[in-house]
Scaffold this motif. Structure first.
Motif, PDB file in Angstrom:
ATOM      1  N   MET A 155      -8.505 -48.404  45.272  1.00  0.00           N
ATOM      2  CA  MET A 155      -9.877 -48.044  44.889  1.00  0.00           C
ATOM      3  C   MET A 155     -10.328 -48.851  43.668  1.00  0.00           C
ATOM      4  O   MET A 155     -11.482 -49.302  43.601  1.00  0.00           O
ATOM      5  CB  MET A 155      -9.959 -46.552  44.593  1.00  0.00           C
ATOM      6  CG  MET A 155      -9.828 -45.673  45.814  1.00  0.00           C
ATOM      7  SD  MET A 155     -11.289 -45.731  46.896  1.00  0.00           S
ATOM      8  CE  MET A 155     -12.392 -44.628  46.024  1.00  0.00           C
ATOM      9  N   LEU A 156      -9.444 -49.056  42.710  1.00  0.00           N
ATOM     10  CA  LEU A 156      -9.800 -49.843  41.529  1.00  0.00           C
ATOM     11  C   LEU A 156     -10.026 -51.313  41.894  1.00  0.00           C
ATOM     12  O   LEU A 156     -10.870 -51.983  41.294  1.00  0.00           O
ATOM     13  CB  LEU A 156      -8.702 -49.708  40.472  1.00  0.00           C
ATOM     14  CG  LEU A 156      -8.630 -48.326  39.792  1.00  0.00           C
ATOM     15  CD1 LEU A 156      -7.385 -48.215  38.920  1.00  0.00           C
ATOM     16  CD2 LEU A 156      -9.890 -48.063  38.958  1.00  0.00           C
ATOM     17  N   LYS A 157      -9.288 -51.813  42.883  1.00  0.00           N
ATOM     18  CA  LYS A 157      -9.526 -53.184  43.365  1.00  0.00           C
ATOM     19  C   LYS A 157     -10.905 -53.300  43.993  1.00  0.00           C
ATOM     20  O   LYS A 157     -11.609 -54.302  43.806  1.00  0.00           O
ATOM     21  CB  LYS A 157      -8.446 -53.584  44.371  1.00  0.00           C
ATOM     22  CG  LYS A 157      -7.095 -53.904  43.757  1.00  0.00           C
ATOM     23  CD  LYS A 157      -6.110 -54.361  44.829  1.00  0.00           C
ATOM     24  CE  LYS A 157      -4.770 -54.737  44.222  1.00  0.00           C
ATOM     25  NZ  LYS A 157      -3.801 -55.166  45.270  1.00  0.00           N
ATOM     26  N   VAL A 158     -11.291 -52.270  44.753  1.00  0.00           N
ATOM     27  CA  VAL A 158     -12.630 -52.272  45.348  1.00  0.00           C
ATOM     28  C   VAL A 158     -13.692 -52.233  44.254  1.00  0.00           C
ATOM     29  O   VAL A 158     -14.716 -52.923  44.326  1.00  0.00           O
ATOM     30  CB  VAL A 158     -12.804 -51.085  46.315  1.00  0.00           C
ATOM     31  CG1 VAL A 158     -14.251 -51.018  46.824  1.00  0.00           C
ATOM     32  CG2 VAL A 158     -11.844 -51.198  47.494  1.00  0.00           C
ATOM     33  N   LEU A 159     -13.457 -51.417  43.216  1.00  0.00           N
ATOM     34  CA  LEU A 159     -14.404 -51.327  42.105  1.00  0.00           C
ATOM     35  C   LEU A 159     -14.575 -52.683  41.428  1.00  0.00           C
ATOM     36  O   LEU A 159     -15.713 -53.122  41.157  1.00  0.00           O
ATOM     37  CB  LEU A 159     -13.919 -50.289  41.088  1.00  0.00           C
ATOM     38  CG  LEU A 159     -14.796 -50.121  39.839  1.00  0.00           C
ATOM     39  CD1 LEU A 159     -16.174 -49.592  40.209  1.00  0.00           C
ATOM     40  CD2 LEU A 159     -14.114 -49.210  38.828  1.00  0.00           C
ATOM     41  N   GLU A 160     -13.465 -53.372  41.175  1.00  0.00           N
ATOM     42  CA  GLU A 160     -13.532 -54.694  40.542  1.00  0.00           C
ATOM     43  C   GLU A 160     -14.294 -55.682  41.425  1.00  0.00           C
ATOM     44  O   GLU A 160     -15.151 -56.446  40.962  1.00  0.00           O
ATOM     45  CB  GLU A 160     -12.112 -55.204  40.282  1.00  0.00           C
ATOM     46  CG  GLU A 160     -12.073 -56.556  39.583  1.00  0.00           C
ATOM     47  CD  GLU A 160     -10.659 -57.081  39.398  1.00  0.00           C
ATOM     48  OE1 GLU A 160     -10.503 -58.171  38.832  1.00  0.00           O
ATOM     49  OE2 GLU A 160      -9.696 -56.387  39.824  1.00  0.00           O
ATOM     50  N   TRP A 161     -13.993 -55.641  42.731  1.00  0.00           N
ATOM     51  CA  TRP A 161     -14.671 -56.533  43.683  1.00  0.00           C
ATOM     52  C   TRP A 161     -16.162 -56.218  43.776  1.00  0.00           C
ATOM     53  O   TRP A 161     -17.001 -57.122  43.932  1.00  0.00           O
ATOM     54  CB  TRP A 161     -13.996 -56.379  45.054  1.00  0.00           C
ATOM     55  CG  TRP A 161     -14.743 -56.999  46.191  1.00  0.00           C
ATOM     56  CD1 TRP A 161     -14.728 -58.317  46.573  1.00  0.00           C
ATOM     57  CD2 TRP A 161     -15.603 -56.340  47.124  1.00  0.00           C
ATOM     58  NE1 TRP A 161     -15.523 -58.500  47.674  1.00  0.00           N
ATOM     59  CE2 TRP A 161     -16.069 -57.300  48.030  1.00  0.00           C
ATOM     60  CE3 TRP A 161     -16.018 -55.010  47.269  1.00  0.00           C
ATOM     61  CZ2 TRP A 161     -16.939 -56.988  49.068  1.00  0.00           C
ATOM     62  CZ3 TRP A 161     -16.874 -54.689  48.298  1.00  0.00           C
ATOM     63  CH2 TRP A 161     -17.334 -55.672  49.195  1.00  0.00           C
ATOM     64  N   SER A 162     -16.523 -54.945  43.643  1.00  0.00           N
ATOM     65  CA  SER A 162     -17.934 -54.534  43.787  1.00  0.00           C
ATOM     66  C   SER A 162     -18.827 -55.154  42.730  1.00  0.00           C
ATOM     67  O   SER A 162     -20.032 -55.308  42.937  1.00  0.00           O
ATOM     68  CB  SER A 162     -18.041 -53.003  43.736  1.00  0.00           C
ATOM     69  OG  SER A 162     -17.805 -52.510  42.420  1.00  0.00           O
ATOM     70  N   HIS A 163     -18.257 -55.518  41.580  1.00  0.00           N
ATOM     71  CA  HIS A 163     -19.049 -56.147  40.519  1.00  0.00           C
ATOM     72  C   HIS A 163     -19.304 -57.632  40.798  1.00  0.00           C
ATOM     73  O   HIS A 163     -20.175 -58.238  40.174  1.00  0.00           O
ATOM     74  CB  HIS A 163     -18.336 -56.005  39.166  1.00  0.00           C
ATOM     75  CG  HIS A 163     -18.145 -54.588  38.726  1.00  0.00           C
ATOM     76  ND1 HIS A 163     -19.157 -53.649  38.744  1.00  0.00           N
ATOM     77  CD2 HIS A 163     -17.037 -53.928  38.273  1.00  0.00           C
ATOM     78  CE1 HIS A 163     -18.703 -52.492  38.311  1.00  0.00           C
ATOM     79  NE2 HIS A 163     -17.412 -52.627  38.025  1.00  0.00           N
ATOM     80  N   LYS A 164     -18.547 -58.212  41.749  1.00  0.00           N
ATOM     81  CA  LYS A 164     -18.657 -59.644  42.028  1.00  0.00           C
ATOM     82  C   LYS A 164     -19.357 -59.946  43.358  1.00  0.00           C
ATOM     83  O   LYS A 164     -19.964 -61.012  43.511  1.00  0.00           O
ATOM     84  CB  LYS A 164     -17.260 -60.276  42.075  1.00  0.00           C
ATOM     85  CG  LYS A 164     -16.438 -60.062  40.815  1.00  0.00           C
ATOM     86  CD  LYS A 164     -15.011 -60.549  41.035  1.00  0.00           C
ATOM     87  CE  LYS A 164     -14.114 -60.245  39.844  1.00  0.00           C
ATOM     88  NZ  LYS A 164     -12.704 -60.615  40.101  1.00  0.00           N
ATOM     89  N   THR A 165     -19.239 -59.029  44.326  1.00  0.00           N
ATOM     90  CA  THR A 165     -19.755 -59.321  45.666  1.00  0.00           C
ATOM     91  C   THR A 165     -21.271 -59.465  45.672  1.00  0.00           C
ATOM     92  O   THR A 165     -21.983 -58.756  44.944  1.00  0.00           O
ATOM     93  CB  THR A 165     -19.330 -58.223  46.667  1.00  0.00           C
ATOM     94  OG1 THR A 165     -19.890 -58.519  47.947  1.00  0.00           O
ATOM     95  CG2 THR A 165     -19.827 -56.853  46.225  1.00  0.00           C
ATOM     96  N   ARG A 166     -21.751 -60.349  46.519  1.00  0.00           N
ATOM     97  CA  ARG A 166     -23.199 -60.552  46.631  1.00  0.00           C
ATOM     98  C   ARG A 166     -23.816 -59.681  47.711  1.00  0.00           C
ATOM     99  O   ARG A 166     -24.982 -59.329  47.636  1.00  0.00           O
ATOM    100  CB  ARG A 166     -23.483 -62.025  46.946  1.00  0.00           C
ATOM    101  CG  ARG A 166     -23.035 -62.972  45.838  1.00  0.00           C
ATOM    102  CD  ARG A 166     -23.311 -64.412  46.211  1.00  0.00           C
ATOM    103  NE  ARG A 166     -24.738 -64.662  46.415  1.00  0.00           N
ATOM    104  CZ  ARG A 166     -25.228 -65.833  46.839  1.00  0.00           C
ATOM    105  NH1 ARG A 166     -24.409 -66.824  47.110  1.00  0.00           N
ATOM    106  NH2 ARG A 166     -26.518 -65.994  46.996  1.00  0.00           N
ATOM    107  N   ASP A 167     -23.003 -59.348  48.747  1.00  0.00           N
ATOM    108  CA  ASP A 167     -23.583 -58.614  49.877  1.00  0.00           C
ATOM    109  C   ASP A 167     -22.890 -57.288  50.188  1.00  0.00           C
ATOM    110  O   ASP A 167     -23.346 -56.532  51.036  1.00  0.00           O
ATOM    111  CB  ASP A 167     -23.598 -59.483  51.144  1.00  0.00           C
ATOM    112  CG  ASP A 167     -22.210 -59.993  51.521  1.00  0.00           C
ATOM    113  OD1 ASP A 167     -21.217 -59.507  50.947  1.00  0.00           O
ATOM    114  OD2 ASP A 167     -22.126 -60.887  52.382  1.00  0.00           O
ATOM    115  N   GLY A 168     -21.770 -56.990  49.500  1.00  0.00           N
ATOM    116  CA  GLY A 168     -21.092 -55.722  49.747  1.00  0.00           C
ATOM    117  C   GLY A 168     -20.414 -55.620  51.093  1.00  0.00           C
ATOM    118  O   GLY A 168     -19.985 -54.532  51.504  1.00  0.00           O
TER     119      GLY A 168
END
Length: 619
Positions: A136-149
């Motif tokens: 879940m924390l990896k997803v949170l970190e990725w969510s700040h970088k992704t352009r389209d989710g």
């Protein structure tokens, strides 16, 4: 300004823009004719049923009219592989060749997009277990970088990690415009992009979910289109049965209870209510195991509890609405509506209650074909015995132009069909061992390089492990050797590997080249006679004066067989053998009909001919 068919004809003419600017393009008359028919259909706002066999080039045949048209067009496919191919490879290449810039958007189903609100809620919840926290924390970190989710951008599969349901929202979990994260929602952004696009690429499941009007403001909402191009259209009836029906599982109640607990955790000021939901939740999950009557009683206690707090927040309002929807679905499962059939399968916690329309034609006609738009339905396998009648009835299309374009492949030279006469009745004690021996002999002749397709999971589980023990090549087994995509990747790389699979490998799989040189099918793919939906369809057919076997079971088996056989020859350079290990084709009257629907390749009953075919290939 030239009309669409005229403009498309110029693109395809000898020395035209495709000849000059599209890499790898080769003129095919069947493709040119199909493109003209599609252009006319779009231009006239009519309906077209088109069977274009493998190698015709149907993708380019509909992309040129779609890109040259001024209309807003939806292109829908069944498989994710074709969807990705269209958006990331075909459309950019063809747009560049034509010198046109139509706005293109890809719209996937909900489970492909991050839900920021659910991610936030679960990260704040006391229910988040230790095993899930790291992912879940990896997803949170990725969510700040992704352009389209789009979750495909993650380095891992969140569903395989067990957190997929925590970071995505189903239609009945989504609050739509009432959500605090609405302006940052990846799904909503994808929809907004689709609203402004000229061409939207999506999948049949999303199209049908929208057509079923399941979810209103927070459902799968597609904009209106002037034309719909539905590739892999043969799969629409089966998918429609799922989307216009009900599927009730214990997991849906678990998800609702988890979501309620997570919301109460976030609020933090309702300890008594939280405890009450926890206790009643256990009663509901136990009641699910006891039957629908007990489930109905237990859930009727949850409804007023959920309703009592609906005014406190948007999330609790949504949870109360979801509780009411579940109550409605329990009622539908207990008493299906007219024209629907219900059944249960599995035991205990795995029990699933399903309600589906007996026939999908009427619901597709009501929710899709009545729209004021052009419809192009394409597939390599729409006909049965040269007729569109069965597909037309299943699809619910009464008025449509019908066209057929044969494959350009030379099956007489490129392929061989092996139909043995000596295979025993499947019910005989020796049948299993004889089949394993036969498949082993065939695979040794082809040196692996094969799909072994089974009509039932039970046979796959009996045969595949024994093949893996006997053969010197890697045997990839569906359900054991990884995900479908992972298995296919290994199969393509390892030239001599063998892939054993069930229905999901019968269609939507493209493996040109030496890696796939044989397709073995264990028997005619008739649906199980105890299938409740099939029984209901047969009953209705015979009440209307038809014959269940002739009008339903045989056409469906032939359509599936054609899909399986179509995996073999994927290019003009391919060579291979299709083996159907079912001697009933020589003994039963339907055998001649089934064989007549196979590719026009030489048919042999002697294993020596198979060995000779591969020996000749090596020479």
């Amino acid at each position: 300004m030239k009309k669409l068919p005229e403009r498309v004809a110029l693109d395809f003419q000898e020395g035209g823009v495709l000849d000059k600017k599209l890499p790898g393009y080769g003129r095919r008359q069947e493709q040119i004719s199909l493109a003209d028919e599609i252009a006319r259909c779009i231009d006239q706002g009519s309906r077209l049923l088109a069977e274009a066999e493998t190698g015709t080039g149907k993708t380019l045949a509909y992309l040129i009219p779609a890109l040259r048209s001024a209309d807003k067009i939806l292109i829908s496919t069944h498989t994710r592989a074709l969807q990705d191919q269209l958006v990331h490879r075909d459309l950019p290449a063809v747009q560049k060749a034509l010198g046109v810039q139509r706005r293109v958007a890809l719209l996937k189903g909900r489970s492909n997009y991050l839900c920021p609100e659910r991610l936030k809620t679960y990260l704040a919840s006391h229910q988040l277990e230790m095993w899930a926290q790291k992912s879940m924390l990896k997803v949170l970190e990725w969510s700040h970088k992704t352009r389209d989710g789009d979750l495909s951008g993650l380095s891992f599969d969140p569903f395989a990690k067990g957190i997929g349901a925590m970071v995505t929202a189903t239609a009945d979990q989504c609050s739509g415009s009432r959500c605090a994260e609405f302006e940052h929602c990846p799904l909503m952004k994808a929809r907004q992009k689709a609203q402004g696009a000229d061409i939207v690429v999506t999948n049949h499941s999303l199209l049908l979910a929208d057509a079923a009007l399941k979810s209103g403001d927070f459902g799968e909402v597609l904009p209106d289109f002037d034309a719909y191009v539905l590739d892999e259209a043969h799969s629409l009836p089966q998918l429609a049965g799922q989307h216009f029906g009900v599927q009730l599982t214990r997991m849906r109640f678990i998800q609702w209870l988890n979501d309620m607990q997570a919301e109460l955790d976030e609020m933090g000021d309702e300890p008594a209510l939280k405890k009450e939901f926890l206790e009643q939740g256990r009663i509901v999950l136990d009641a699910y195991l006891q039957g629908l009557d007990e489930l109905d009683k237990a859930w009727s206690v949850v409804l007023p509890l959920a309703d009592s707090r609906r005014e406190r927040s948007e999330a609790l309002t949504k949870l109360a609405e979801r509780a009411e929807l579940l109550a409605e679905e329990i009622a539908l499962v207990r008493q299906p509506a007219a024209g629907f059939v219900g059944w249960s399968e599995g035991e205990g916690e795995q029990c699933r209650h399903t309600v589906a329309p007996v026939e999908t034609g009427p619901v597709l006609a009501q929710y899709l074909w009545d729209r004021p738009a052009a419809f192009v339905l394409l597939s390599a396998t729409l006909r049965v015995s040269g007729s569109f009648e069965y597909a037309r009835k299943r699809l619910g299309i009464e008025q449509a132009e019908e066209v057929f374009h044969p494959s350009p492949f030379d099956y007489g030279r490129q392929a061989l069909i092996y139909l043995p006469r000596h295979m025993p009745d499947a019910r005989s004690p020796a049948a299993l061992e004889i089949m394993i021996d036969e498949i082993e002999t065939l695979l040794r002749a082809s040196q692996g390089r094969a799909f072994v397709l089974f009509t039932a999971w039970s046979m796959l589980r009996k045969v595949a492990p024994e093949l893996a023990r006997r053969l010197p090549w890697e045997v990839l087994i569906q359900g054991e050797s990884g995900s479908r995509d992972a298995i296919l990747d290994v199969f393509r790389r390892d030239t001599h590997s063998v892939l054993c699979g069930t229905r999901s490998f019968w269609e939507g799989v493209d493996v040109p080249g030496e890696s796939l040189s044989m397709v073995i099918i264990d028997k005619m793919p008739f649906s199980p006679p105890n299938d409740p939906l099939l029984q209901a369809r047969i009953k209705r057919c015979e009440e209307e004066g038809g014959n269940g076997f002739r009008d339903i079971q045989l056409p469906e088996a032939i359509a599936t067989l054609r899909q399986g056989a179509g995996r073999l020859i994927r290019s003009e350079h391919d060579r291979g053998v299709m083996a159907l290990l079912d001697s009933r084709l020589y003994q039963k009257a339907y055998g001649r009909v089934a064989v007549a629907n196979l590719p026009a390749a030489p048919i042999r009953a002697d294993l020596a001919d198979v060995r000779w075919f591969f020996e000749e290939q090596e020479q």
